[in-house]
Design an enzyme around this catalytic site. Structure first.
Site, PDB file in Angstrom:
ATOM      1  N   ASP A 324      56.906  26.458  20.938  1.00 56.19           N
ATOM      2  CA  ASP A 324      55.476  26.425  20.672  1.00 56.19           C
ATOM      3  C   ASP A 324      54.808  27.405  21.640  1.00 56.19           C
ATOM      4  O   ASP A 324      55.436  27.930  22.556  1.00 56.19           O
ATOM      5  CB  ASP A 324      54.936  25.004  20.838  1.00 56.19           C
ATOM      6  CG  ASP A 324      53.707  24.748  19.984  1.00 56.19           C
ATOM      7  OD1 ASP A 324      53.039  25.720  19.581  1.00 56.19           O
ATOM      8  OD2 ASP A 324      53.402  23.567  19.710  1.00 56.19           O
ATOM      9  N   GLU A 524      44.214  20.080  18.460  1.00 58.74           N
ATOM     10  CA  GLU A 524      45.059  19.856  19.638  1.00 58.74           C
ATOM     11  C   GLU A 524      44.307  19.108  20.739  1.00 58.74           C
ATOM     12  O   GLU A 524      43.546  18.186  20.473  1.00 58.74           O
ATOM     13  CB  GLU A 524      45.645  21.194  20.120  1.00 58.74           C
ATOM     14  CG  GLU A 524      46.547  21.836  19.073  1.00 58.74           C
ATOM     15  CD  GLU A 524      47.343  23.000  19.614  1.00 58.74           C
ATOM     16  OE1 GLU A 524      48.101  22.806  20.587  1.00 58.74           O
ATOM     17  OE2 GLU A 524      47.231  24.101  19.050  1.00 58.74           O
TER      18      GLU A 524
END
Length: 847
Positions: A324, A524
């Protein structure tokens, strides 16, 4: 041999000792008497000898530099086609805020042209090197959601409420088509997290709190995106490769903190958080993405026992593991530009978004030094090349020349929107229907109110045209219907009328009101909450509902959110309450269920069922189905239909929240500091005063503060520097703040301010954490360019402050503005936010 025998126990002990000698993680070595909890999965693709020979032949000609290049993925905002040509990088991505020309509303043609340019660079051998096609990844997480005009499906939380895996399969197919049309062949989806704490900012990316629901969906979405293994459609030009994510435990972090630690026993980790991986692997998922989080203190990007031994070994995953966004930099002993440990742990491709060049150089050095073995390098390269060959990239030609490349009519095509509209209808969950107010007669005068009524960006949520989904306008969604527009179309067709009034005002009394409200877009960690209290300190939506009710108007509340929230007061005030989640582009799907047909019959009934339990209080963060003491307000699986009795007893209006529970990341708002913060005025020698009331002054008139209006009475503060000496205004945190994750990317320190008198000399914005770790950036040039008397959001990238010397892991002064000259500015809000939320950005000083 049974390990409960003395001999078996001895063997188990020897296995553990041998693992320790080899420096291996012991997580997969079961204790005596314990079974290994990891499932054995059958990888569905048989070994292809011809394919393996092609890979072997190609690798035999590759230099070590070319091999290392395949392991590196850079972001389009931080590299060029020329960089791909020079370094022979294996992959590129478009991060949430990365677009052609830096424009969030770049056209589909611009996206496709960019994809062509990168592909052609990867195949260009004029400067040497092998022609190995680059692979282009993007977060097409609810449709090809970065592209103007694409079909936007409900976020996963809404899809979980449909309980319809076959619908997921069709959504995957459409997403693949629209992604291929714009030039990409890889989506970072599906998310198969099993969120356990609804305060987590990524809750809406999960299908359900139930591992069984997630497991049912995983294979369907993978097969929709990739095609079914064994059929001609598998990985053809109309499909993309999927990336199941985030491996592992991302939905179980302590306090719902994104990128935090998941403290859990291994058997429960596998049962709960790995549930989606076996079906996804069995469906042939080509990539898996490592997670930001830790498990029991060890970062997943460096967790060999899980990435290699469990995922690739025990579960027979035959694709490659991608990282990521700079996640490797969080591994102990690593930085964003230097982390051999992540490759050794089993990461095959690092998402070195803006750190790709440094990561390439240090990885190459590590291979040459033997820190990364040739065998590990070759294994990673082979896995990556295998996926590229399976996808047919070596023969496909440039993206615009492929099966559906450039067929932009596929974006938001009527048949695609019809599927998305079906998904909206099936995702809606009815929680209250007092007096059978629903379904509504469309021939009435319907008032549609609330700030979500005519806002497609709000109903679509995060990961929409940009990372946070903010800053969009109606013109950015040419193939969409807002909720108001859907109601208005059907009312007009039936001879009724829908009136839009966001604030609920009207000249002629309506027969009924539909109030659409809820969370603003986020993504997020910027969506992490401290409690499940809806909009702490702001009851404007509640007051709107109450005002309409006081006028004798029945009210239907449509609630937009990425998770269940405590809204007992709003539920009590409304006649009907619908959880609509984040429905995407097809707001008309809500009208399909709320409104009757013109003849009075029901169009579509409510069929959606809660995939997440609804909290009884705002502090019931993690009360999930199957847990001891399970006692939610509305249980998992709840959802009324029109045949059900829709009355609801008055709900308790005590949220359970005590003390100051402000939103995380908001340091100053509505005239007050955030939780655990103090506003300080200080002279250049550090002596100062805490501001407990306004007006207030430091050393006579060195620095003065007064109340001023922005959006409400005295919701801002005006600071006046006299120019008689250096002075600063600062927000002091009672405890140190760890903003490491926020500094990884485009997160900004945003100040909503108004320049009343420009600085007469140097001015600066700074952060600090005691002696030796403060950082400042010059502010005067930015302020001087702003129009006087106009409110503006000024942003400073957190990574700039980190580069300037701030230790972002322990900030106790997250914001300060100072000058030695004269200056007057008013400030209404200080918070962490997204790049696209800043109207003026302070330039980063040279590192």
């Amino acid at each position: 041999m049974s390990t409960n025998t003395r001999g078996g126990a001895l063997i188990a002990a020897l296995v553990l000792a041998l693992a320790a000698c080899r420096g291996e993680d012991k997580a997969l070595a079961p204790a005596a008497g314990e079974a290994n909890p990891w499932p054995q999965v059958a990888w569905p693709l048989a070994e292809d000898a011809a394919l393996e020979q092609r890979i072997t032949d190609l690798m035999a000609t590759m230099t070590v530099e070319e091999k290392v290049g395949q392991l590196v993925q850079g972001d389009i905002a931080s590299l060029t086609p020329e960089d791909v040509r020079k370094y022979r990088l294996g992959s590129i991505l478009a991060g949430g805020n990365s677009d052609p020309g830096g424009r969030y509303d770049a056209s589909p043609a611009q996206w496709l042209a960019l994809a062509d340019a990168f592909y052609e660079a990867s195949m260009d051998t004029s400067q040497g090197g092998k022609a190995i096609p680059v692979i282009f990844g993007i977060d097409a997480v609810h449709g090809q959601s970065n592209i103007v005009g694409a079909t936007l499906f409900p976020h996963n939380i809404g899809l979980g409420a449909t309980r319809n895996p076959e619908l997921l399969r069709r959504i995957g197919q459409i997403t693949a088509l629209e992604t291929r049309a714009t030039g990409m062949e890889w989506t970072f989806a599906p998310t198969v997290a099993v969120p356990q704490d609804d305060r987590w900012g990524r809750t809406y990316e999960g299908y359900s709190e139930s591992p069984e629901v997630v497991a049912r969906y995983a294979a369907a979405m993978v097969e929709g995106l990739q095609g079914k293994v064994g059929t001609p459609e598998f990985l053809d030009g109309r499909h993309v490769i999927a990336s199941v994510k985030h491996f592992l435990g991302d939905g179980g972090t302590t306090n719902g903190k994104d990128q935090g630690d998941t403290g859990i026993g291994e058997a429960e980790l596998v049962r709960l958080h790995a549930a989606g991986y076996p079906p996804a692997i069995a469906a042939g998922a080509q990539t898996a993405m490592a997670s930001f989080n830790s498990v029991n203190g060890q970062k997943m990007h460096g967790h060999k026992a899980y990435l290699t031994d469990a995922l690739k070994g025990r579960m027979n995953f035959g694709g490659f593991v991608v990282g990521d966004w700079n996640g490797h930099g969080q591994v102990q002993g690593c930085t964003n530009t230097d982390c051999p440990a992540t490759i050794n742990a089993g990461l095959d491709m690092a998402m070195a978004s803006d750190s790709w060049k440094g990561f390439y150089e240090t990885t190459l050095a590590a291979v040459k030094a033997g820190t990364i073995s040739q065998a590990r390098l070759d294994d990673a390269v082979r896995r990556i090349l295998r996926v590229k060959f399976r996808l047919g990239l070596f023969e496909a030609g440039k993206p615009s020349a492929r099966a559906v490349g450039g067929q932009f009519a596929l974006l938001g095509a009527p048949e695609h929107r019809a599927v998305a509209r079906q998904a909206v209808r099936q995702s809606l969950v009815l929680l209250k229907n007092a007096g059978g107010v629903l379904p509504l007669q469309p021939r009435q005068r319907i008032l549609v109110a609330g700030d979500g009524a005519n806002d497609v960006g709000k109903q679509a949520g995060g990961w929409t045209l940009n990372w946070q989904g903010t800053g969009t306008t109606r013109k950015d969604f040419p193939n969409a219907d807002s909720i108001y527009e859907g109601i208005a179309q059907q009312a007009k067709a039936a001879g009724g009328e829908a009136i839009l009034a966001v604030d609920g005002t009207y000249t002629q009394k309506p027969d009924v009101a539909v109030v659409v409200f809820g969370e603003n877009p986020y993504a997020e960690f910027q969506g992490d909450l401290q409690t499940l209290l809806y909009k702490p300190g702001d009851d404007s939506d509640l007051q709107l509902i109450k005002r309409l009710k006081a006028d004798g108007i029945p009210v239907v509340a449509v609630f937009l959110s990425g998770r269940p929230l405590w809204v007992n007061r709003e539920i009590n005030a409304a006649d009907a309450f619908v959880a609509a989640w984040l429905p995407g582009s097809e707001g008309a799907g809500i009208a399909d269920v709320l409104l009757r047909k013109a003849d009075g019959s029901v169009q579509y009934d409510f069929t959606g069922k809660l995939s997440f339990s609804w909290p009884r209080t705002a502090t019931q963060y993690a009360n999930n189905v199957g847990q001891p003491g399970y006692d939610p307000l509305f249980p998992f699986g709840h959802g009324l239909s029109y045949a059900d009795q829709g009355e609801l007893a008055v709900l308790p209006e005590d949220s359970g929240v005590t003390g100051d529970e402000g939103a995380p990341g908001v340091f100053f708002a509505r005239g007050d500091t955030g939780a655990g913060m103090t506003l300080r005025l200080e002279a250049g020698d550090g002596q100062g005063v805490s501001v407990t009331q306004v007006p207030h002054a430091l050393n006579g008139d060195l620095l003065r503060v007064a109340g001023v209006d922005h959006l409400a009475q005295e919701d801002a503060r005006r600071f006046t520097w006299s120019g008689k000496g250096e002075a600063v205004v600062a927000l002091q945190s009672h405890t140190a703040l760890d903003l490491q994750r926020e500094s990884n990317g485009d997160v900004m320190l945003l100040t909503t301010l108004r320049v009343d008198a420009a600085p007469s000399g140097e001015a600066w914005l700074s952060v600090g954490c005691g002696t030796g770790c403060a950082a400042r950036v010059p502010l005067a040039p930015t302020l001087a360019q702003l129009p006087a008397g106009q409110w503006t959001r000024v942003g400073v990238p957190l990574k700039c402050l980190a580069q300037a010397g701030a230790d972002v892991a322990r900030l106790d002064r997250p914001w300060s503005i100072g000058t030695a000259g004269s200056m007057t500015i008013s400030v209404s809000r200080v918070m962490l936010g997204a790049l696209n939320e800043a109207e003026a950005t302070v330039a980063c000083p040279d590192a």
